[in-house]
Motif scaffolding. Structure first.
Motif, PDB file in Angstrom:
ATOM      1  N   SER A 131     -11.061  -5.629   9.987  1.00  0.00           N
ATOM      2  CA  SER A 131     -10.711  -6.430  11.159  1.00  0.00           C
ATOM      3  C   SER A 131     -11.792  -6.268  12.218  1.00  0.00           C
ATOM      4  O   SER A 131     -12.589  -5.327  12.181  1.00  0.00           O
ATOM      5  CB  SER A 131      -9.354  -6.007  11.709  1.00  0.00           C
ATOM      6  OG  SER A 131      -9.368  -4.647  12.116  1.00  0.00           O
ATOM      7  N   ILE A 188     -10.902 -12.800   8.218  1.00  0.00           N
ATOM      8  CA  ILE A 188     -10.093 -12.286   9.318  1.00  0.00           C
ATOM      9  C   ILE A 188     -10.661 -12.811  10.630  1.00  0.00           C
ATOM     10  O   ILE A 188     -11.883 -12.875  10.816  1.00  0.00           O
ATOM     11  CB  ILE A 188     -10.094 -10.748   9.342  1.00  0.00           C
ATOM     12  CG1 ILE A 188      -9.665 -10.185   7.982  1.00  0.00           C
ATOM     13  CG2 ILE A 188      -9.152 -10.226  10.428  1.00  0.00           C
ATOM     14  CD1 ILE A 188      -9.710  -8.671   7.905  1.00  0.00           C
ATOM     15  N   PHE A 197      -5.339 -13.924   9.489  1.00  0.00           N
ATOM     16  CA  PHE A 197      -6.302 -13.898   8.394  1.00  0.00           C
ATOM     17  C   PHE A 197      -5.859 -14.862   7.308  1.00  0.00           C
ATOM     18  O   PHE A 197      -4.666 -15.203   7.207  1.00  0.00           O
ATOM     19  CB  PHE A 197      -6.500 -12.482   7.834  1.00  0.00           C
ATOM     20  CG  PHE A 197      -5.335 -11.929   7.046  1.00  0.00           C
ATOM     21  CD1 PHE A 197      -5.255 -12.105   5.678  1.00  0.00           C
ATOM     22  CD2 PHE A 197      -4.335 -11.202   7.683  1.00  0.00           C
ATOM     23  CE1 PHE A 197      -4.197 -11.578   4.947  1.00  0.00           C
ATOM     24  CE2 PHE A 197      -3.267 -10.671   6.970  1.00  0.00           C
ATOM     25  CZ  PHE A 197      -3.199 -10.867   5.592  1.00  0.00           C
ATOM     26  N   LEU A 211      -2.026 -10.703  11.064  1.00  0.00           N
ATOM     27  CA  LEU A 211      -2.667  -9.460  10.628  1.00  0.00           C
ATOM     28  C   LEU A 211      -1.799  -8.240  10.893  1.00  0.00           C
ATOM     29  O   LEU A 211      -1.704  -7.344  10.053  1.00  0.00           O
ATOM     30  CB  LEU A 211      -4.025  -9.305  11.330  1.00  0.00           C
ATOM     31  CG  LEU A 211      -4.799  -8.023  11.042  1.00  0.00           C
ATOM     32  CD1 LEU A 211      -5.128  -7.897   9.567  1.00  0.00           C
ATOM     33  CD2 LEU A 211      -6.079  -7.964  11.881  1.00  0.00           C
TER      34      LEU A 211
END
Length: 414
Positions: A131, A188, A197, A211
């Motif tokens: 991320s 993402i 994502f 996420l």
């Protein structure tokens, strides 16, 4: 240089280069990175503003170049347990994640320590992504399974003080098995833990998730297998590359009312030009240019608004990677002083007495001549126990903080 970013590409033909840096506005070749073999798909990364990192196809090797040097670095030897299928570097350039067969490996880059080996997928891993805030690690596999980890859980020293076989596996945050065929790509967003994502699969579906929770927000059903996906920085436009060579875009600003939506040529805009499947996508820093790489040996750059081809970059083999990179000064500097240290990668997670922090502490202790080996051993053992105890306490404090945050967030929602 006037350009704000460049385009980095690789293909299955490695006689000329393992990776090539292009000015995609003029098609001038800025750098050729050689002698690294064929770069595998999803195995091209930058480490900060200093290095280019690739994994060689079908060989257990990672290759490193300084940005200003076109020859592979001979001082850094990165040998893996087995060939890598995909690699990812965390946003802060601290950790390196690799997928090798069904296992996820996580290394600390500067020390070379192997911090975690996880095996949750039943079939080989196909893609790994961090991320934007580095808090999450997402892993997709050929079994259609998506596994989400908290990076802190993977690299916690309290877990990794013992051998991996002794401590067991880290529990994922969530596991999604929504795809019925291999996950071929995932992307993402840029909003940290508040991001969305997307995943695409050979089962002809693209799925959009939250996420933080793993909630499936939207499922788009296409009429062909899908191989690449990306959305813009605002998460407004979704781009999907398919087996036919067509890239389709779908607006996320006005999503359909139903969770599942069938997408066809009438309901989506298309970028048509490739003759074979589109294996990789990327957007430039201003989100005005889309780059697509295909098995037809071409990289196209497109104007987003008009959906017209701006430039065609021909290679001698199918494209494996494309990546827009910032125009760092180090690309053309005479001398580069790296801010990141890359060390030889270790092969096991058992730190033992060679664990560097404990070893430094031991070396700082001065023992008198009359102290025997037994006294030294006792001091070593006491330091080991204290280090282990402190790491366990830190882990417990971290888990408690997570529980408090979850409870607070739930109360706010209610």
């Amino acid at each position: 240089m006037d350009a704000k970013d460049y385009l980095l590409t690789s293909s299955q033909y490695s006689q000329q280069f393992s990776a090539c840096l292009w000015d995609y506005n003029t098609l001038n070749v800025m750098k050729l990175y050689r002698n690294g073999g064929t770069t595998a798909s999803k195995c091209l990364e930058l480490i900060g503003e200093d290095f280019i990192l690739t994994a060689e196809l079908a060989k257990p090797l990672l290759h490193v170049w300084l940005l200003n040097n076109q020859d592979v670095s001979k001082n850094i030897r990165l040998i893996l347990p087995e060939p890598a299928a995909c690699i990812a570097v965390c946003p802060k350039q601290v950790y390196l994640a690799l997928g090798m067969t069904c296992k996820l490996y996580v290394w600390h880059i500067s020390s070379g320590k192997l911090l975690s080996v996880q095996q949750k997928n039943y079939q080989p891993i196909t893609c790994i992504k961090f991320s934007s805030d580095g808090e999450f690690v997402l892993v997709g596999g050929q079994d259609g399974m998506l596994v989400a980890y908290n990076l802190c859980d993977l690299v916690a020293l309290s877990n990794n003080y013992l051998a991996q076989t002794d401590i067991g596996q880290v529990e994922p945050i969530y596991v999604k098995s929504d795809h019925s065929l291999p996950i071929t790509d995932l992307h993402i967003g840029t909003f940290g833990k508040k991001s969305r994502f997307a995943t695409v699969s050979s089962d002809q579906t693209c799925r959009l998730y939250n996420l933080l929770t793993g909630e499936n927000l939207l499922t788009l059903v296409f009429d062909e297998p899908l191989f690449s996906v990306i959305f813009d920085a605002c998460c407004w436009q979704l781009y999907v590359g398919g087996a036919s060579g067509v890239v389709r875009t779908f607006s996320l600003q006005q999503p359909p009312r139903s969770v599942t939506h069938h997408v066809d040529k009438k309901t989506s805009l298309t970028f048509e030009g490739h003759t074979k499947k589109v294996t990789c996508l990327d957007l430039n820093s201003s989100n005005t240019v889309l780059a697509t790489g295909s098995d037809d040996n071409f990289v196209f750059t497109w104007d987003i608004k008009s959906r017209q081809i701006l430039k065609k970059i021909e290679h001698k083999a199918p494209i494996t990677n494309i990546k827009f990179v910032m125009a760092y000064e180090n690309f053309f500097a005479d001398v580069v002083k790296p801010k990141t240290v890359i060390n030889t990668l270790e092969r096991n997670t058992d730190f033992g007495s060679d664990f560097k922090i404990a070893q430094i502490q031991l070396d700082d202790i001065e023992l008198s001549d009359d102290e025997n080996a037994l006294d030294k051993q006792k001091i070593r053992e006491s330091i080991k126990k204290e280090n282990t105890r402190l790491r366990v306490i830190n882990k417990q404090l971290y888990n408690a903080a997570l529980e408090i945050r979850k409870k607070y967030c739930n109360n706010v929602r209610e």
